[in-house]
Motif scaffolding. Structure first.
Motif, PDB file in Angstrom:
ATOM      1  N   GLU A  85     -24.011  33.076 -54.930  1.00 43.36           N
ATOM      2  CA  GLU A  85     -23.768  31.733 -55.435  1.00 43.36           C
ATOM      3  C   GLU A  85     -24.949  30.887 -55.405  1.00 43.36           C
ATOM      4  N   THR A  86     -25.682  30.995 -54.257  1.00 42.19           N
ATOM      5  CA  THR A  86     -26.973  30.188 -53.994  1.00 42.19           C
ATOM      6  C   THR A  86     -27.977  30.656 -54.892  1.00 42.19           C
ATOM      7  N   PHE A  87     -28.019  31.803 -55.181  1.00 45.14           N
ATOM      8  CA  PHE A  87     -29.246  32.347 -56.232  1.00 45.14           C
ATOM      9  C   PHE A  87     -29.002  31.750 -57.650  1.00 45.14           C
ATOM     10  N   SER A  89     -27.077  29.070 -58.219  1.00 46.55           N
ATOM     11  CA  SER A  89     -27.630  27.640 -58.385  1.00 46.55           C
ATOM     12  C   SER A  89     -29.130  27.348 -58.590  1.00 46.55           C
ATOM     13  N   LEU A  90     -29.745  28.214 -57.952  1.00 43.05           N
ATOM     14  CA  LEU A  90     -31.418  28.017 -58.217  1.00 43.05           C
ATOM     15  C   LEU A  90     -31.907  28.600 -59.538  1.00 43.05           C
ATOM     16  N   ALA A  93     -30.911  25.625 -61.767  1.00 41.48           N
ATOM     17  CA  ALA A  93     -32.100  24.664 -61.384  1.00 41.48           C
ATOM     18  C   ALA A  93     -33.409  24.855 -62.359  1.00 41.48           C
ATOM     19  N   LYS A 129     -23.924  27.190 -66.108  1.00 44.93           N
ATOM     20  CA  LYS A 129     -23.335  28.276 -65.391  1.00 44.93           C
ATOM     21  C   LYS A 129     -21.925  28.508 -66.110  1.00 44.93           C
TER      22      LYS A 129
ATOM     23  N   TYR B  97     -32.297  19.858 -50.776  1.00 46.00           N
ATOM     24  CA  TYR B  97     -31.977  21.207 -50.724  1.00 46.00           C
ATOM     25  C   TYR B  97     -30.512  21.517 -51.415  1.00 46.00           C
ATOM     26  N   LEU B 100     -30.421  21.835 -55.012  1.00 43.81           N
ATOM     27  CA  LEU B 100     -31.120  23.006 -55.613  1.00 43.81           C
ATOM     28  C   LEU B 100     -30.113  24.196 -55.541  1.00 43.81           C
ATOM     29  N   TYR B 101     -29.726  24.198 -54.101  1.00 39.72           N
ATOM     30  CA  TYR B 101     -28.953  25.607 -53.742  1.00 39.72           C
ATOM     31  C   TYR B 101     -27.387  25.633 -53.783  1.00 39.72           C
ATOM     32  N   LYS B 102     -26.899  24.364 -53.893  1.00 35.03           N
ATOM     33  CA  LYS B 102     -25.378  23.930 -53.825  1.00 35.03           C
ATOM     34  C   LYS B 102     -24.882  24.482 -52.238  1.00 35.03           C
TER      35      LYS B 102
END
Lengths: 204, 235
Positions: A85-87, A89-90, A93, A129, B97, B100-102
């Protein structure tokens, strides 16, 4: 002719029971001419995270290099792998940074998150997304892929059945698209292993 | 002291290998009001003296303990205005942060970025180091954490630490009282007792501030009423 259709591509990802599969075609073309039949569209970010990129091939390669760069730095700083999930979002962005001069790719992200729960998503070329619980598709063959996946997908498939399903969906869809094809490249990922297979379909 | 000839410019090392401005910054910290932090098995507590220059000051408006994120809080010893600037910068870094990364920023990452800011002010032209040391308390996936950040930009993880005027007595007291399996409420009692050790005058809920974070991962500053309850338990 759209710039997104210059090279031709097909990428699909599907969710199974504690596993996921991600597959792509292998053709690299310059409009009607076929240049390569072994083009790599899916890349591993870490053992439980894969990204497939469709669209303009040069952007596919550059964007992949940028993302691997960012992930390696993250791994060094935070001493852990990025969650899917973090990836996602990256990636979103990074794509939006180029809002007025975008990367001409559509990513498909697939990974195993906390508790080995499968995660898939896709986004457009400027980072919108789209999360899904079953399958995501992208590329010139996307419309055929939507149809094939909708018909063939069942929830909670085990790794073996998931492999069969995603392979059939991919091959039947790229056969209807002149710009993608020349075989398939499938990854099936479970918590313990990654199975990589090359498919032989209609080699045209 | 031969070093004093080299204390004018921050970017010049003295012959003994020190950056004298940083030493002076640490002196400023050492003459600030005492603050301390204790990491318990299920949370972290930070506390500070809140001695105001006059009884006419509205003590409810003074907040020395601040949130950096919903699950990270901080307190300082040294110069209040420098603290405000650092809090502002840290909050911005934490939000960047998140954007960028949620994902909420891990405590170690925020501490590292704050320390980097403090280090930049020891190696740039025309600026001076920050005259504060920070205690950062947070609870994330790695559990409860307590960090101290110094004006030089170095940071340390502590089980318990103190800073400011009464630092040596406070640290000795903490060394004796600290246990690995301490729970959060015990840690709060110990924090109050440690503050009491070097306190000039009568300790009350109006002249100390306490912040805590538990397994619920929400950092909170205690209200004066809650501090009164803990003070009563300590008596």
């Amino acid at each position: 002719m759209s710039i997104f259709e210059y090279n031709g591509s097909a990428v699909v990802a599907m969710v199974g029971k504690n596993c996921f599969a991600i597959a792509s075609d292998r053709r690299l073309g310059v409009q009607l001419q076929t240049i390569a039949t072994d083009f790599q569209r899916i890349s591993k970010i870490h053992d439980h995270l894969f990204i497939g990129l469709s669209g303009l091939a040069t952007d596919v390669q550059t964007l992949y290099q940028r993302l691997v760069f960012r992930h390696k730095l993250y791994q060094l700083r935070e001493e852990r792998d990025m969650k899917p999930e973090t990836f996602a979002s990256l990636v979103s962005a990074i794509l939006y940074e180029k809002r007025f001069g975008p990367y001409l790719c559509q990513p498909v992200i697939a990974g195993l998150g906390d508790d080995n729960k499968p995660f898939i998503c896709t986004m457009d070329s400027i980072g919108a997304k789209e999360l899904a619980k079953d399958f995501v598709v992208s590329g010139t063959a996307s419309e055929s892929l939507y149809g094939a996946c909708e018909a063939m997908f069942k929830p909670d498939m085990e790794a073996e059945e998931l492999f069969e399903t995603i392979s059939q969906a991919l091959l039947s869809s790229v056969d209807r698209d002149c710009l993608s094809g020349w075989g398939g490249h499938v990854y099936v990922v479970t918590p313990d292993e990654i199975k990589e297979k090359i498919l032989k379909g209609r080699m045209d | 002291m031969g070093d004093s000839q080299y204390s004018f410019s921050l970017t010049t090392f003295s012959p003994s290998g020190k950056l004298v401005q940083i030493e002076h910054a640490l002196t400023a910290v050492g003459s600030g009001q005492t603050s301390l932090g204790i990491k318990a098995s299920n949370g972290v507590v930070i506390a500070t003296e809140k001695k105001l220059p006059s009884i006419l000051v509205d003590e409810a408006s003074v907040q020395k303990i601040q949130h950096l994120t919903p699950n990270i809080g901080t307190v300082y010893s040294g110069m209040g205005p420098d603290f405000r600037v650092l809090v502002r910068k840290s909050r911005k870094q934490a939000e960047q942060y998140l954007r960028l990364y949620k994902e909420p920023i891990p405590v170690t990452q925020l501490v590292r970025e704050t320390a980097t800011v403090m280090q930049e002010f020891t190696q740039s032209g025309g600026v001076r180091p920050f005259g504060v040391s920070l205690l950062v308390a947070g609870y994330d996936d790695k559990g409860p954490q307590l960090y101290q950040v110094d004006p030089s930009g170095s940071y340390f993880s502590w089980k318990a630490s103190a800073m400011g005027k009464n630092v040596s007595n406070a640290k000795t007291f903490l060394e004796k009282r600290y246990t690995e399996d301490m729970e959060l409420d015990d840690a709060i009692h110990t924090a109050i007792l440690t503050l009491k050790e070097g306190f000039e005058g009568e300790i009350s809920s109006k002249n100390i501030e306490i912040g805590k974070i538990g397994a619920d991962k929400v950092f909170r500053v205690l209200t004066p009423a809650e501090i009164d309850d803990y003070l009563a338990e300590v008596e």
